[in-house]
Scaffold this active site. Structure first.
Site, PDB file in Angstrom:
ATOM      1  N   ASP A  48     -90.850  46.729  -4.963  1.00  0.00           N
ATOM      2  CA  ASP A  48     -91.973  46.147  -5.708  1.00  0.00           C
ATOM      3  C   ASP A  48     -92.513  44.899  -5.013  1.00  0.00           C
ATOM      4  O   ASP A  48     -92.954  43.956  -5.669  1.00  0.00           O
ATOM      5  CB  ASP A  48     -91.538  45.786  -7.137  1.00  0.00           C
ATOM      6  CG  ASP A  48     -91.339  47.004  -8.012  1.00  0.00           C
ATOM      7  OD1 ASP A  48     -91.597  48.126  -7.554  1.00  0.00           O
ATOM      8  OD2 ASP A  48     -90.906  46.824  -9.168  1.00  0.00           O
ATOM      9  N   ASP A  54     -85.919  50.000 -13.679  1.00  0.00           N
ATOM     10  CA  ASP A  54     -86.716  51.134 -13.190  1.00  0.00           C
ATOM     11  C   ASP A  54     -86.490  51.381 -11.696  1.00  0.00           C
ATOM     12  O   ASP A  54     -87.181  52.201 -11.072  1.00  0.00           O
ATOM     13  CB  ASP A  54     -88.211  50.953 -13.498  1.00  0.00           C
ATOM     14  CG  ASP A  54     -88.843  49.797 -12.771  1.00  0.00           C
ATOM     15  OD1 ASP A  54     -88.285  48.683 -12.806  1.00  0.00           O
ATOM     16  OD2 ASP A  54     -89.908  49.984 -12.145  1.00  0.00           O
ATOM     17  N   HIS A  55     -85.487  50.692 -11.117  1.00  0.00           N
ATOM     18  CA  HIS A  55     -85.096  50.930  -9.718  1.00  0.00           C
ATOM     19  C   HIS A  55     -83.610  51.273  -9.593  1.00  0.00           C
ATOM     20  O   HIS A  55     -83.187  51.771  -8.552  1.00  0.00           O
ATOM     21  CB  HIS A  55     -85.427  49.699  -8.860  1.00  0.00           C
ATOM     22  CG  HIS A  55     -86.901  49.426  -8.843  1.00  0.00           C
ATOM     23  ND1 HIS A  55     -87.701  49.676  -7.759  1.00  0.00           N
ATOM     24  CD2 HIS A  55     -87.734  48.987  -9.824  1.00  0.00           C
ATOM     25  CE1 HIS A  55     -88.955  49.387  -8.061  1.00  0.00           C
ATOM     26  NE2 HIS A  55     -89.000  48.962  -9.313  1.00  0.00           N
ATOM     27  N   HIS A 108     -84.004  46.062  -5.604  1.00  0.00           N
ATOM     28  CA  HIS A 108     -83.804  44.949  -6.547  1.00  0.00           C
ATOM     29  C   HIS A 108     -83.234  45.491  -7.848  1.00  0.00           C
ATOM     30  O   HIS A 108     -83.135  46.695  -8.029  1.00  0.00           O
ATOM     31  CB  HIS A 108     -85.095  44.151  -6.753  1.00  0.00           C
ATOM     32  CG  HIS A 108     -86.226  44.884  -7.407  1.00  0.00           C
ATOM     33  ND1 HIS A 108     -86.868  45.946  -6.823  1.00  0.00           N
ATOM     34  CD2 HIS A 108     -86.839  44.699  -8.610  1.00  0.00           C
ATOM     35  CE1 HIS A 108     -87.836  46.362  -7.627  1.00  0.00           C
ATOM     36  NE2 HIS A 108     -87.836  45.635  -8.724  1.00  0.00           N
ATOM     37  N   HIS A 134     -84.107  45.554 -11.071  1.00  0.00           N
ATOM     38  CA  HIS A 134     -84.839  46.041 -12.246  1.00  0.00           C
ATOM     39  C   HIS A 134     -84.405  47.461 -12.625  1.00  0.00           C
ATOM     40  O   HIS A 134     -84.208  48.306 -11.751  1.00  0.00           O
ATOM     41  CB  HIS A 134     -86.351  46.002 -11.985  1.00  0.00           C
ATOM     42  CG  HIS A 134     -86.946  44.637 -12.101  1.00  0.00           C
ATOM     43  ND1 HIS A 134     -88.190  44.303 -11.606  1.00  0.00           N
ATOM     44  CD2 HIS A 134     -86.460  43.504 -12.676  1.00  0.00           C
ATOM     45  CE1 HIS A 134     -88.448  43.035 -11.861  1.00  0.00           C
ATOM     46  NE2 HIS A 134     -87.417  42.528 -12.500  1.00  0.00           N
TER      47      HIS A 134
HETATM   48 FE    FE Z   1     -90.606  48.487 -10.513  1.00  0.00          FE
HETATM   49 ZN    ZN Z   2     -89.480  45.609 -10.272  1.00  0.00          ZN
END
Ligand code: FE
Ligand code: ZN
Length: 242
Positions: free
Chosen positions: A132, A59-60, A55, A57
């Site tokens: 997540d 942090d990915h 996804h 985000h």
């Molecule tokens: Fe995350």
């Molecule tokens: Zn996430």
């Protein structure tokens, strides 16, 4: 069989570096950052050829561009989030097949944490990268979807073969388990698992990957009897301070 290396980054993210020895191909799932991933691959003599995102985000996906620049790899991710992942080369959706060497991963759409969130299921490896969506004893927050959607996602994942090894993107296990104990205090599997998790975390050790069997036995969100019950649990966890 694939080899999966855990790279802890930021405060609680795990990046998964995956190597397929027959082809020599290497892939990264959800690189939050680039530097430690490139260093780990280099140290092992692996050349990163692909990134798979679950996804959008940061942090990915935060390491996508720098890893592309360093390796020339291709980035695969959810078609539904292409506008939010400018580094994407290949857009995938439900049922699409992605390959690492000769190994196939089937894309599962699991929207709710984000609207286009996907998971990668590698049936021949009994492995799933779930981002997540599913965590050890927990699940992702509902930022862009409904409780009904997340409950359906979890039921789909729970229906994978029980031996399936599940790789989530965060170390949230201790907090998840503490909440789980408040809603399922008599679950002996859960209590036993928490003894192990407390010891592992006290020693600074990771608690993931997990398995579908372990989650079916201990994850209150999977064990919820209905979408309504799931929604109450998710709200309870959002407000939980423990
Ligand atoms: Fe995350
Ligand atoms: Zn996430």
């Amino acid at each position: 069989m694939i080899e999966v290396v855990r790279i802890p980054v930021l405060s609680d993210n795990y990046v998964w570096l995956v190597h397929e020895p027959d082809s020599g191909e290497t892939m990264v799932v959800d690189p939050a950052v680039a530097e430690p991933v490139l260093a780990e691959a280099e140290q092992r003599g692996w050349r990163i050829g692909q990134i798979w995102n679950t996804h959008w985000h940061p942090d990915h996906t935060g390491g996508n561009q720098a890893i592309k620049d360093a390796t020339g790899c291709t980035v695969t991710g959810p078609a539904a989030e292409a506008a939010r992942i400018p580094t994407l080369d290949r857009q995938v959706a439900e049922g699409d097949v992605v390959r690492l060497g000769g190994i196939e991963a089937v894309v599962m759409e699991v929207p709710a944490h984000t609207a286009g969130h996907i998971a990668y299921h590698l049936p021949s490896q009994a492995t799933a990268f779930v981002g997540d969506t599913l965590f050890a004893m927990g699940c992702g927050r509902l930022f862009e979807g409904s409780a009904e959607q997340m409950y359906a996602n979890l039921q789909r994942l729970a229906a994978l073969p029980p031996e399936t090894v599940v790789y989530p993107a965060h170390e949230y296990t201790l907090s998840n388990g503490r909440f789980a104990l408040t809603v399922d205090p008599d679950n002996q599997d859960l209590r036993a698992r928490m003894v192990e998790v407390e010891a592992a975390r006290a020693a600074g050790e990771p608690t993931v990957p997990t398995t579908i069997a372990a989650e079916r036995a201990t994850n209150p969100f999977i064990r919820a009897s209905s979408a309504e019950a799931f929604a109450r649990l998710r709200k309870g966890k959002d407000e939980f301070r423990g």
